[in-house]
Design a protein around this motif. Structure first.
Motif, PDB file in Angstrom:
ATOM      1  N   TRP A  80       0.833  -1.210   0.000  1.00 26.38           N
ATOM      2  CA  TRP A  80       0.000   0.000   0.000  1.00 26.38           C
ATOM      3  C   TRP A  80       0.860   1.248   0.000  1.00 26.38           C
ATOM      4  O   TRP A  80       0.616   2.178  -0.751  1.00 26.38           O
ATOM      5  CB  TRP A  80      -0.939   0.014   1.218  1.00 26.38           C
ATOM      6  CG  TRP A  80      -2.136  -0.874   1.057  1.00 26.38           C
ATOM      7  CD1 TRP A  80      -2.457  -1.953   1.824  1.00 26.38           C
ATOM      8  CD2 TRP A  80      -3.167  -0.752   0.077  1.00 26.38           C
ATOM      9  NE1 TRP A  80      -3.618  -2.526   1.375  1.00 26.38           N
ATOM     10  CE2 TRP A  80      -4.084  -1.801   0.300  1.00 26.38           C
ATOM     11  CE3 TRP A  80      -3.420   0.126  -0.986  1.00 26.38           C
ATOM     12  CZ2 TRP A  80      -5.224  -1.998  -0.472  1.00 26.38           C
ATOM     13  CZ3 TRP A  80      -4.553  -0.058  -1.761  1.00 26.38           C
ATOM     14  CH2 TRP A  80      -5.438  -1.114  -1.512  1.00 26.38           C
ATOM     15  N   SER A  81       1.866   1.240   0.856  1.00 26.47           N
ATOM     16  CA  SER A  81       2.713   2.436   0.924  1.00 26.47           C
ATOM     17  C   SER A  81       4.063   2.069   1.526  1.00 26.47           C
ATOM     18  O   SER A  81       4.225   1.024   2.154  1.00 26.47           O
ATOM     19  CB  SER A  81       2.046   3.515   1.766  1.00 26.47           C
ATOM     20  OG  SER A  81       1.917   3.055   3.093  1.00 26.47           O
ATOM     21  N   MET A  82       5.017   2.969   1.308  1.00 24.84           N
ATOM     22  CA  MET A  82       6.365   2.792   1.848  1.00 24.84           C
ATOM     23  C   MET A  82       6.852   4.128   2.370  1.00 24.84           C
ATOM     24  O   MET A  82       6.540   5.170   1.781  1.00 24.84           O
ATOM     25  CB  MET A  82       7.315   2.364   0.734  1.00 24.84           C
ATOM     26  CG  MET A  82       7.378   0.882   0.555  1.00 24.84           C
ATOM     27  SD  MET A  82       8.658   0.491  -0.626  1.00 24.84           S
ATOM     28  CE  MET A  82       9.238  -0.969   0.142  1.00 24.84           C
ATOM     29  N   VAL A  83       7.623   4.096   3.443  1.00 15.84           N
ATOM     30  CA  VAL A  83       8.247   5.312   3.962  1.00 15.84           C
ATOM     31  C   VAL A  83       9.753   5.040   4.057  1.00 15.84           C
ATOM     32  O   VAL A  83      10.169   4.025   4.606  1.00 15.84           O
ATOM     33  CB  VAL A  83       7.699   5.686   5.357  1.00 15.84           C
ATOM     34  CG1 VAL A  83       8.241   7.043   5.798  1.00 15.84           C
ATOM     35  CG2 VAL A  83       6.192   5.679   5.369  1.00 15.84           C
ATOM     36  N   GLY A  84      10.559   5.924   3.473  1.00 18.87           N
ATOM     37  CA  GLY A  84      12.013   5.784   3.564  1.00 18.87           C
ATOM     38  C   GLY A  84      12.626   4.935   2.473  1.00 18.87           C
ATOM     39  O   GLY A  84      13.838   4.710   2.481  1.00 18.87           O
ATOM     40  N   ALA A  85      11.813   4.464   1.535  1.00 19.64           N
ATOM     41  CA  ALA A  85      12.330   3.685   0.396  1.00 19.64           C
ATOM     42  C   ALA A  85      11.222   3.636  -0.637  1.00 19.64           C
ATOM     43  O   ALA A  85      10.104   4.102  -0.380  1.00 19.64           O
ATOM     44  CB  ALA A  85      12.726   2.268   0.815  1.00 19.64           C
ATOM     45  N   GLN A  86      11.492   3.091  -1.795  1.00 20.76           N
ATOM     46  CA  GLN A  86      10.449   2.960  -2.815  1.00 20.76           C
ATOM     47  C   GLN A  86      10.741   1.749  -3.683  1.00 20.76           C
ATOM     48  O   GLN A  86      11.876   1.284  -3.767  1.00 20.76           O
ATOM     49  CB  GLN A  86      10.376   4.229  -3.666  1.00 20.76           C
ATOM     50  CG  GLN A  86      11.644   4.511  -4.447  1.00 20.76           C
ATOM     51  CD  GLN A  86      11.613   5.837  -5.204  1.00 20.76           C
ATOM     52  OE1 GLN A  86      10.672   6.612  -5.075  1.00 20.76           O
ATOM     53  NE2 GLN A  86      12.632   6.085  -5.993  1.00 20.76           N
ATOM     54  N   THR A  87       9.695   1.239  -4.340  1.00 20.99           N
ATOM     55  CA  THR A  87       9.928   0.181  -5.319  1.00 20.99           C
ATOM     56  C   THR A  87      10.287   0.867  -6.637  1.00 20.99           C
ATOM     57  O   THR A  87       9.860   1.987  -6.903  1.00 20.99           O
ATOM     58  CB  THR A  87       8.684  -0.707  -5.514  1.00 20.99           C
ATOM     59  OG1 THR A  87       7.623   0.103  -5.999  1.00 20.99           O
ATOM     60  CG2 THR A  87       8.269  -1.373  -4.218  1.00 20.99           C
ATOM     61  N   THR A  88      11.072   0.178  -7.441  1.00 22.87           N
ATOM     62  CA  THR A  88      11.497   0.800  -8.696  1.00 22.87           C
ATOM     63  C   THR A  88      10.372   0.790  -9.727  1.00 22.87           C
ATOM     64  O   THR A  88      10.382   1.579 -10.657  1.00 22.87           O
ATOM     65  CB  THR A  88      12.728   0.090  -9.281  1.00 22.87           C
ATOM     66  OG1 THR A  88      12.403  -1.282  -9.432  1.00 22.87           O
ATOM     67  CG2 THR A  88      13.936   0.246  -8.384  1.00 22.87           C
ATOM     68  N   GLU A  89       9.387  -0.142  -9.554  1.00 25.13           N
ATOM     69  CA  GLU A  89       8.258  -0.193 -10.487  1.00 25.13           C
ATOM     70  C   GLU A  89       6.969  -0.369  -9.696  1.00 25.13           C
ATOM     71  O   GLU A  89       6.958  -1.056  -8.681  1.00 25.13           O
ATOM     72  CB  GLU A  89       8.401  -1.402 -11.419  1.00 25.13           C
ATOM     73  CG  GLU A  89       9.385  -1.191 -12.537  1.00 25.13           C
ATOM     74  CD  GLU A  89       9.582  -2.462 -13.333  1.00 25.13           C
ATOM     75  OE1 GLU A  89       8.596  -3.201 -13.522  1.00 25.13           O
ATOM     76  OE2 GLU A  89      10.726  -2.709 -13.747  1.00 25.13           O
ATOM     77  N   GLN A  90       5.900   0.213 -10.224  1.00 26.01           N
ATOM     78  CA  GLN A  90       4.618   0.036  -9.552  1.00 26.01           C
ATOM     79  C   GLN A  90       3.974  -1.287  -9.945  1.00 26.01           C
ATOM     80  O   GLN A  90       3.292  -1.916  -9.143  1.00 26.01           O
ATOM     81  CB  GLN A  90       3.671   1.193  -9.897  1.00 26.01           C
ATOM     82  CG  GLN A  90       2.357   1.090  -9.154  1.00 26.01           C
ATOM     83  CD  GLN A  90       1.413   2.209  -9.486  1.00 26.01           C
ATOM     84  OE1 GLN A  90       1.431   2.743 -10.601  1.00 26.01           O
ATOM     85  NE2 GLN A  90       0.587   2.578  -8.527  1.00 26.01           N
ATOM     86  N   GLY A  91       4.167  -1.710 -11.170  1.00 22.37           N
ATOM     87  CA  GLY A  91       3.527  -2.938 -11.639  1.00 22.37           C
ATOM     88  C   GLY A  91       2.071  -2.681 -11.999  1.00 22.37           C
ATOM     89  O   GLY A  91       1.606  -1.541 -12.032  1.00 22.37           O
TER      90      GLY A  91
END
Ligand SMILES: *[C@@H]1O[C@H](CO)[C@@H](O)[C@H](O)[C@H]1NC(C)=O
Ligand SMILES: *[C@@H]1O[C@H](CO)[C@@H](O)[C@H](O)[C@H]1NC(C)=O
Ligand SMILES: *[C@@H]1O[C@H](CO)[C@@H](O)[C@H](O)[C@H]1NC(C)=O
Ligand SMILES: *[C@@H]1O[C@H](CO)[C@@H](O)[C@H](O)[C@H]1NC(C)=O
Ligand SMILES: *[C@@H]1O[C@H](CO)[C@@H](O)[C@H](O)[C@H]1NC(C)=O
Ligand SMILES: *[C@@H]1O[C@H](CO)[C@@H](O)[C@H](O)[C@H]1NC(C)=O
Ligand SMILES: *[C@@H]1O[C@H](CO)[C@@H](O)[C@H](O)[C@H]1NC(C)=O
Ligand SMILES: CC(=O)N[C@H]1CO[C@H](CO)[C@@H](O)[C@@H]1O
Length: 437
Positions: A80-91
């Motif tokens: 649902w969400s991330m704090v302090g990092a991210q995925t490189t793709e949403q998909g």
């Protein structure tokens, strides 16, 4: 003699193969990177977890562009969400209406955020561009963390399924991660240290490094010299592979002013100065002075890579006299005790804000220091190459040493002592194989 040498070479290559395949670093036997998941709360459709990446390796750090962590979800989990990092793709999140997840990939790939992101996107120990210091150099900077809210997942410790197939790039290949394992829940202390809380559930993943998986050739080499023999023993030819011999840059070439030579690449592929060894980095060990009770060595590290400033570099050396280091000039030094009692390995690294960055190839691309060691009269010797290191690592990569018969000799040393030298090294190899197994 000849068969001895052949046997020696076979034994050395065997021990190299052996040590690389099992991803075992004899100078840092407990070194690993641990990825820990702490579930902090259950939510109506999943959980919120803090993921912590700890670099427990004594002298191997993760340089820019930093780590990339991946895994495979066990079911149909989404982030649902991330704090302090991210995925490189949403998909593909096309099944969702209204609230759209951060990532719907079955195999998410996560990277750290860059420094300077807004406060509401930050998390403790995040946002360092994925750079992790070596544990032996700066334990506080050897940890990264982020928060992840997972949906369409189990909502109790009985129904949650552990992700599998963890991968870690640091930033290149070389790491292999084991399966996630449920471990006793982590305890957290409140800031005033008066209250202890614990995670609802914790699992750990352990990743280990193998130079053999990371690269085909070594990435550094060692050369020797001494005050008692004017011969300089160079790095072995093609020590780092000669496949790119036609892509190197001639040191005096006008190419240096061409735009782009110093532009780093995303995969950190080097662009090296043309040398006979073709290594991005050379370590030189010079036996400089022999005093009555002490002796002095000069160490110089030279960068031949135009595309890299080596930040927070480390140099690990194994030599029996490192148990009596009296003074190290202009580097920091820390003894490593991989086997508790054998004090023959140490780590050199740059002083903060002074020489902790080894600049790109060129005029400023070198760092140097001198080491003063107290002699143990029972073991000290200038004969049989004793004064030279047994192993050298730069940034956690083992460097190629010159062959034993090319070491600078004492002027009156006889061939029989050379035989002794190779027999000695042969036994050292056998010994280290026994220790490793
Ligand atoms: C990982 O490294 C830490 C610190 O050296 C050590 O305590 C732990 O046992 C290691 N874990 C594994 C699975 O080797
Ligand atoms: C799990 O990893 C943490 C570090 O992130 C470590 O402190 C802890 O000892 C590990 N637990 C086990 C059982 O290996
Ligand atoms: C799950 O939680 C229960 C208490 O709610 C606890 O007794 C049990 O040990 C936990 N199991 C795991 C695998 O953490
Ligand atoms: C994990 O990776 C292995 C080998 O790459 C593969 O065979 C397996 O199917 C993967 N498992 C999952 C759940 O993706
Ligand atoms: C290395 O650092 C210097 C000074 O900070 C900078 O000018 C140069 O572009 C950097 N080189 C590379 C390859 O990143
Ligand atoms: C290891 O050697 C260093 C000097 O090089 C010394 O300061 C340190 O106390 C030694 N440690 C042990 C455990 O012998
Ligand atoms: C210096 O060492 C080299 C081997 O590296 C040897 O061939 C040479 O004879 C030595 N020089 C003297 C003066 O002994
Ligand atoms: C000459 C000297 O100081 N020798 C010491 C070297 O280090 C070992 C172990 O650390 C000591 O036992 C020696 O006395």
């Amino acid at each position: 003699m000849k068969t001895q040498m052949k046997f020696l070479i076979a034994a050395i290559s065997l021990s190299f193969l052996f040590s690389s395949i099992v991803a075992y670093d004899s100078l840092d036997p407990n070194g690993n990177i641990t990825i820990k998941w702490d579930i902090m709360t259950w939510t109506p459709d999943g959980y919120v977890a803090i993921v912590t990446v700890n670099n427990f390796q004594m002298y191997r750090h993760i340089m820019s562009p930093g780590w990339t962590v991946g895994w495979t979800w066990a079911k149909k989990e989404v982030i649902w969400s991330m704090v302090g990092a991210q995925t490189t793709e949403q998909g593909d999140c096309s099944k969702f209406k209204g609230n759209i997840p951060h990532c719907c990939n079955k195999k998410p790939t996560v990277v750290d955020l860059l420094p300077g992101v807004p406060y509401n996107q930050q998390f403790a120990n995040c946002c360092k561009g994925g750079v992790l210091a070596a544990w032996g150099q700066d334990p506080q900077a050897s940890v990264s963390a982020f928060q992840v809210s997972v949906g369409q997942a189990g909502t109790t410790n009985k129904t949650v399924r552990l992700p599998s197939n963890f991968t870690l790039l640091g930033p290149g290949p070389g790491y292999t991660c084991g399966p996630a394992k449920t471990v006793p829940p982590t305890n957290f202390l409140s800031p005033d240290l008066r209250r202890k809380t614990q995670a609802l559930m914790t699992w750990n993943v352990t990743c280990t490094y193998s130079q053999f998986l990371a690269r085909k050739h070594p990435s550094c080499c060692v050369s020797f010299s001494s005050f008692y023999n004017e011969t300089i023993t160079p790095c072995p030819s093609c020590a780092c592979g000669c496949e790119n011999k036609n892509k190197c840059v001639k040191g005096d070439s006008k190419l240096l002013s061409v735009v782009g030579v110093n532009t780093p690449r995303k995969d950190n592929a080097p662009l090296v100065q043309c040398t006979h060894h073709m290594c991005p980095v050379r370590v030189h060990w010079h036996v400089k002075t022999n005093y009555k009770e002490y002796w002095r060595v000069k160490i110089a590290v030279t960068n031949f890579n135009y595309r890299m400033n080596y930040t927070q570099w480390t140099l690990v050396v194994q030599h029996p006299n490192l148990n009596n280091v009296t003074h190290v000039f202009s580097f920091d030094y820390k003894p490593l005790l991989p086997y508790g009692s054998i004090n023959d390995t140490g780590m050199f690294y740059g002083m903060k804000f002074y020489n902790d960055m080894l600049m790109e190839a060129g005029e400023f691309g070198n760092v140097q220091s001198e080491v003063l060691m107290q002699k143990d009269t029972n073991t000290f010797s200038l004969k049989e190459g004793w004064a030279f290191p047994r192993k050298v690592y730069f940034n956690g990569e083992e460097c190629t040493l010159p062959p034993p018969d090319s070491y600078p000799f004492l002027p009156n040393s006889t061939p029989s002592s050379r035989t002794f030298n190779s027999i000695f090294i042969f036994f050292m190899v056998i010994f280290s194989m026994v220790v490793m197994s």
